[in-house]
Design a protein around this motif. Structure first.
Motif, short mmCIF file in Angstrom:
data_model
loop_
_atom_site.label_atom_id
_atom_site.label_comp_id
_atom_site.label_asym_id
_atom_site.label_seq_id
_atom_site.Cartn_x
_atom_site.Cartn_y
_atom_site.Cartn_z
N TRP A 58 -6.31 -2.25 4.22
CA TRP A 58 -7.18 -2.57 5.75
C TRP A 58 -7.55 -3.42 5.94
O TRP A 58 -7.90 -4.19 7.04
CB TRP A 58 -7.73 -0.99 6.32
N ASN B 268 1.30 8.24 -0.71
CA ASN B 268 1.82 9.38 0.34
C ASN B 268 2.73 10.49 -0.41
O ASN B 268 3.52 10.80 0.36
CB ASN B 268 2.07 8.72 1.83
N GLN C 59 0.88 -1.22 0.26
CA GLN C 59 0.17 -0.30 0.21
C GLN C 59 0.75 1.27 -0.08
O GLN C 59 0.82 2.43 -0.88
CB GLN C 59 -1.18 -0.19 1.04
C1 BGC Z 1 -3.31 4.82 4.00
C2 BGC Z 1 -2.58 6.56 3.97
C3 BGC Z 1 -3.03 6.98 2.71
C4 BGC Z 1 -4.37 7.47 2.60
C5 BGC Z 1 -4.62 8.32 1.60
C6 BGC Z 1 -4.85 5.64 3.82
O1 BGC Z 1 -5.68 4.25 3.77
O2 BGC Z 1 -3.01 4.56 5.50
O3 BGC Z 1 -1.01 6.09 4.42
O4 BGC Z 1 -2.73 8.42 3.14
O5 BGC Z 1 -4.99 6.42 2.95
O6 BGC Z 1 -5.97 8.48 1.13
#
Ligand code: BGC
Length: 468
Positions: free
Chosen positions: A377, A274, A268
């Motif tokens: 997640w 990021n 991810q």
């Molecule tokens: C990630 C984060 C990310 C975010 C962006 C999340 O699911 O874990 O690292 O910044 O999504 O929308």
């Protein structure tokens, strides 16, 4: 996060139970909002911080990534914290640290203090990112659990968008201190709201407080019969104690699911999402845009992220995990590959080419938000067997923050060392690799119970076959 036990009639709980659940879920989701605010706020503040403190790109990378180091620490200590202090008090501690961290950042007289403040903020969201989904899953009835967890991801993206917008507003005065300080306000609201939350019934049962757990569940569900059923289900599940680390040492099947969770979270983060969240203005600068346009395009990135997450929430349960991930990684690989191509030899030459590059970056954002953002997640909580779930999720959440830190701490060095196009190609290439890894290793968990996944994992089936 979904549960193995199904109780379809739970959704028929009386209205007052349903509405208090909604308010509680919303409050706990505010933790997601703070998570997002923290991620988003630094992008717009960076150039002003760099000018004010006269710091190098290397130090700036640490201003960005000290937060992720703190979050990794928070996530590591959190399973102990949420078991001993309880979910609610852990969230409170997270809220307090969040407010303190924001104020320290806003008032920092030197870069070292700013780095320290960001570290404290990180601990706060490390705690929140572990505890809030756990708490939500424990108070939500089966019928609305999935929706409440996706709401949490939506709140993260909303937090990022709000931070981008507030950064844009403060950028006109160049006030990075206000950008970083203003997020203490939602932190204070969160803390006040937390006082209204009940303790998690499951945690109360873990502490042997069955009567109190029953009282809380009555407040949430409003139906004695349902409550008694749920209390005995929780009691049944608690007979399987969490033996995470021992199981990890002794059971090779469990080790596979832990390593899969670790790999999924690393995937991810190495999508490069990021990089855009933390450095969007800098990327738009490299495309040749002036400060005002950089800030507004960054806000557009945040809006795209929220909208695409909404789409994901609508399709995830229909498409299934693997097709969604295949689509997402392909879109991301193409998006970043084209951005890299357009930036060969510096900023795109014409206005149209510049705009096309922006659009391709937005395409990349859509690819992430509709797939790896929410799905990783979900998968990480689905693949762990019950007895080792806390350990497995803690390991993958820790990995999320460590790899998040690596991404944040290396981007400017990559740009300066490798070059802009090459950096985007590197991330584009990684997305192509993740497509293959998804094919080889990721199970399809759509529509199967967690017990089914667990029994196939523990029977030694290939990881990609432990779902359907
Ligand atoms: C990630 C984060 C990310 C975010 C962006 C999340 O699911 O874990 O690292 O910044 O999504 O929308």
């Amino acid at each position: 996060m979904s549960s193995a036990t199904s109780a379809p009639h739970i959704s028929a709980a009386p209205a007052h139970g349903a509405s208090s659940i909604f308010v509680i879920g919303l409050l706990a989701s505010l933790a997601g909002l703070m998570f997002g605010l923290d991620i988003g706020v630094i992008s717009g503040a960076q150039s002003f911080i760099q000018k004010d403190f006269h710091i190098s790109d290397r130090t700036l990378e640490w201003v960005v990534s000290s937060m992720m180091a703190g979050a990794a620490m928070g996530a590591l200590g959190c399973s102990w914290l949420s078991a001993s202090l309880g979910r609610k008090r852990s969230l409170m501690l997270g809220g307090i640290l969040f407010v303190i961290g924001s104020l320290v950042c806003a008032l920092a007289p030197m870069p070292e203090v700013l780095i320290g403040g960001r570290f404290v903020l990180g601990i706060a969201i490390g705690i929140a990112s572990y505890t809030a989904p756990l708490y939500i899953a424990e108070i939500a009835p089966e019928a609305t659990r999935g929706r409440m967890i996706s709401t949490y991801q939506l709140m993260i993206t909303t937090g990022i968008l709000v931070a981008f917008l507030s950064d844009t507003a403060f950028s006109y005065q160049g006030s990075w201190r206000w950008m970083l300080g203003v997020i203490a306000i939602p932190g204070i609201l969160f803390l006040v709201g937390l006082f209204a939350l009940p303790d998690s019934p499951r945690w109360l049962m873990m502490r042997g407080q069955k009567e109190e757990a029953t009282r809380v569940l009555m407040r949430l569900r409003g139906d004695r019969r349902l409550v008694d059923k749920e209390v005995s289900e929780i009691a049944e599940q608690l007979k399987k104690p969490q033996v995470g680390f021992t199981l990890f040492k002794e059971n090779s099947h469990f080790r596979r699911s832990v390593w899969l969770g670790v790999l999924l979270q690393a995937m991810q983060q190495f999508t490069g999402m990021n990089v855009v969240m933390y450095y969007a203005p800098r990327i738009f600068q490299a495309m040749g845009y002036a400060t005002e346009a950089q800030m507004w395009f960054t806000a557009l990135v945040g809006l795209t992220n929220v909208l695409a997450t909404l789409i994901a929430m609508a399709v995830i349960d229909r498409w299934g995990r693997k097709p969604t991930l295949y689509t997402g990684f392909t879109v991301m690989a193409i998006g970043l590959g084209v951005v890299g191509f357009m930036m060969m030899g510096g900023a795109p030459k014409s206005h149209d080419m510049q705009l096309f590059t922006v659009i391709m970056l937005l395409v990349f954002i859509v690819g992430f938000a509709m797939s790896a953002g929410p799905l990783i997640w979900t998968l990480c909580s689905e693949i762990q067997p019950l007895k080792g779930r806390d350990f497995g999720i803690a390991a993958s959440t820790f990995t999320n923050w460590i790899t998040n830190m690596i991404v944040g701490a290396t981007f400017l060095s990559l740009l300066n060392g490798l070059g802009t196009s090459q950096t985007f190609w590197l991330y584009g290439g990684l997305n192509a690799v993740f497509l293959i890894l998804t094919f080889l290793l990721v199970p399809e968990t759509k529509g199967v119970t967690l017990e089914h996944i667990e029994s196939r994992l523990m029977a030694g089936e290939k990881l990609r076959d432990i779902g359907q």
